[in-house]
Write a protein that holds these residues in place. Structure first.
Motif, short mmCIF file in Angstrom:
data_model
loop_
_atom_site.label_atom_id
_atom_site.label_comp_id
_atom_site.label_asym_id
_atom_site.label_seq_id
_atom_site.Cartn_x
_atom_site.Cartn_y
_atom_site.Cartn_z
N ALA A 247 0.82 -1.21 0.00
CA ALA A 247 0.00 0.00 0.00
C ALA A 247 0.86 1.26 0.00
O ALA A 247 0.43 2.30 -0.50
N ALA A 248 2.07 1.17 0.57
CA ALA A 248 2.95 2.35 0.64
C ALA A 248 3.83 2.51 -0.60
O ALA A 248 4.49 3.54 -0.75
N LEU A 249 3.85 1.52 -1.48
CA LEU A 249 4.77 1.56 -2.63
C LEU A 249 4.61 2.80 -3.52
O LEU A 249 5.61 3.34 -4.00
N PRO A 250 3.38 3.27 -3.81
CA PRO A 250 3.30 4.50 -4.63
C PRO A 250 4.02 5.67 -4.01
O PRO A 250 4.73 6.42 -4.71
N HIS A 251 3.89 5.87 -2.69
CA HIS A 251 4.64 6.94 -2.01
C HIS A 251 6.14 6.68 -2.09
O HIS A 251 6.94 7.59 -2.31
N ILE A 252 6.54 5.41 -1.89
CA ILE A 252 7.96 5.08 -1.88
C ILE A 252 8.59 5.36 -3.24
O ILE A 252 9.70 5.89 -3.33
#
Length: 288
Positions: free
Chosen positions: A202-207
């Motif tokens: 879920a955090a990959l787009p921000h990462i």
């Protein structure tokens, strides 16, 4: 039955707008960028260079301050293909090594701080203070600690890459939908499995946003890094052109840095599209 029909029926009234078209299906783009605009985006830099060439040749711009693009190309050609490639390769290797080290450390530390409020409260003030230190301020410290070899140059690039990635990892983990976390609790996932199966995806787009920003900052920091007793690299080439009064070399190095930054960002964007192919967003459709 009547209630269901009332819910399904569009409602018109003050402040309400009837949908003019159905929502796009999964994978169907909401809006595509016209092909002509994509071509224009590629041609725009070329048109800008042609305009500068015309202005310099027409004596509108002084050639001792703004060299004509043709003169820049000639100066780079005179450096020799092999000699110029050595400068490009050296800078690229430093960016790759520094960005790799800084990004890996940032993901590890950012994930730990994103998962632990206590650790975040302990480390965040120090990291925010370190983030505000300019790149050139690190140069004398790294020279004092590490000498003049490759270590201080790679370390400086790693410092530049660390903070954007670090912030994006924390932000990505903190902004995960709480319903997803509650779903993991329902299935009684362990902390590690919850992180791997829910929080990290879920955090990959921000990462990835942080990785792209960190990569761009790495190209900025490599210029400062190559002021540390370097004899190869685009930062050295830029500094040498300034000291010898060669604006064509200075602008040539700047253009090469911009091109390499764009190429590496495009590569990272391709990796992002491949890794995040599971996303169902309007942006994913519009990219086609």
């Amino acid at each position: 039955m009547a209630a269901e029909e009332a819910i399904a029926r569009p409602v018109d009234g003050p402040g309400m707008h009837t949908a003019s078209a159905p929502l796009p299906e999964r994978g169907e783009p909401a809006e595509r960028a016209p092909h002509g605009w994509r071509i224009a985006g590629v041609l725009l830099p070329a048109l800008f260079l042609i305009a500068v060439e015309a202005l310099v040749r027409g004596d509108v711009l002084p050639d001792n301050l703004v060299p004509a693009p043709s003169e820049i190309a000639r100066a780079l050609w005179q450096l020799g293909g092999e000699h110029l490639l050595q400068h490009i390769a050296q800078s690229t290797l430093r960016v790759a090594a520094g960005f790799g080290c800084g990004a890996l450390l940032a993901v590890a530390v950012g994930a730990a701080m994103g998962l632990s409020r206590r650790l975040d409260a302990l480390l965040d003030p120090s990291f925010q203070a370190l983030r505000a230190i300019p790149s050139l301020a690190w140069v004398p410290v790294l020279l004092l600690w590490m000498g003049i070899d490759e270590a201080p140059k790679i370390t400086l690039v790693a410092i530049g890459a660390f903070f954007p990635v670090h912030l994006s990892v924390i932000s990505g983990i903190r902004n995960v939908d709480r319903k997803l976390v509650e779903l993991g609790a329902v299935y009684r996932l362990s902390s590690w499995r919850l992180f791997v199966r829910i929080l990290l995806p879920a955090a990959l787009p921000h990462i990835f946003t942080g990785l792209r920003t960190g990569l761009a900052v790495s190209w900025m920091f490599v210029v400062a890094a190559e002021l540390i007793a370097a004899t190869r690299g685009l930062g050295y080439l830029l500094s040498d052109g300034r000291e010898t009064g060669r604006p064509d070399i200075v602008f040539g190095a700047i253009i090469l840095l911009g091109l390499l930054g764009k190429l590496t960002d495009s590569a990272m964007k391709t990796v992002e599209a491949h890794v995040l192919a599971w996303r169902d967003t309007t942006n994913e459709g519009a990219r086609a």
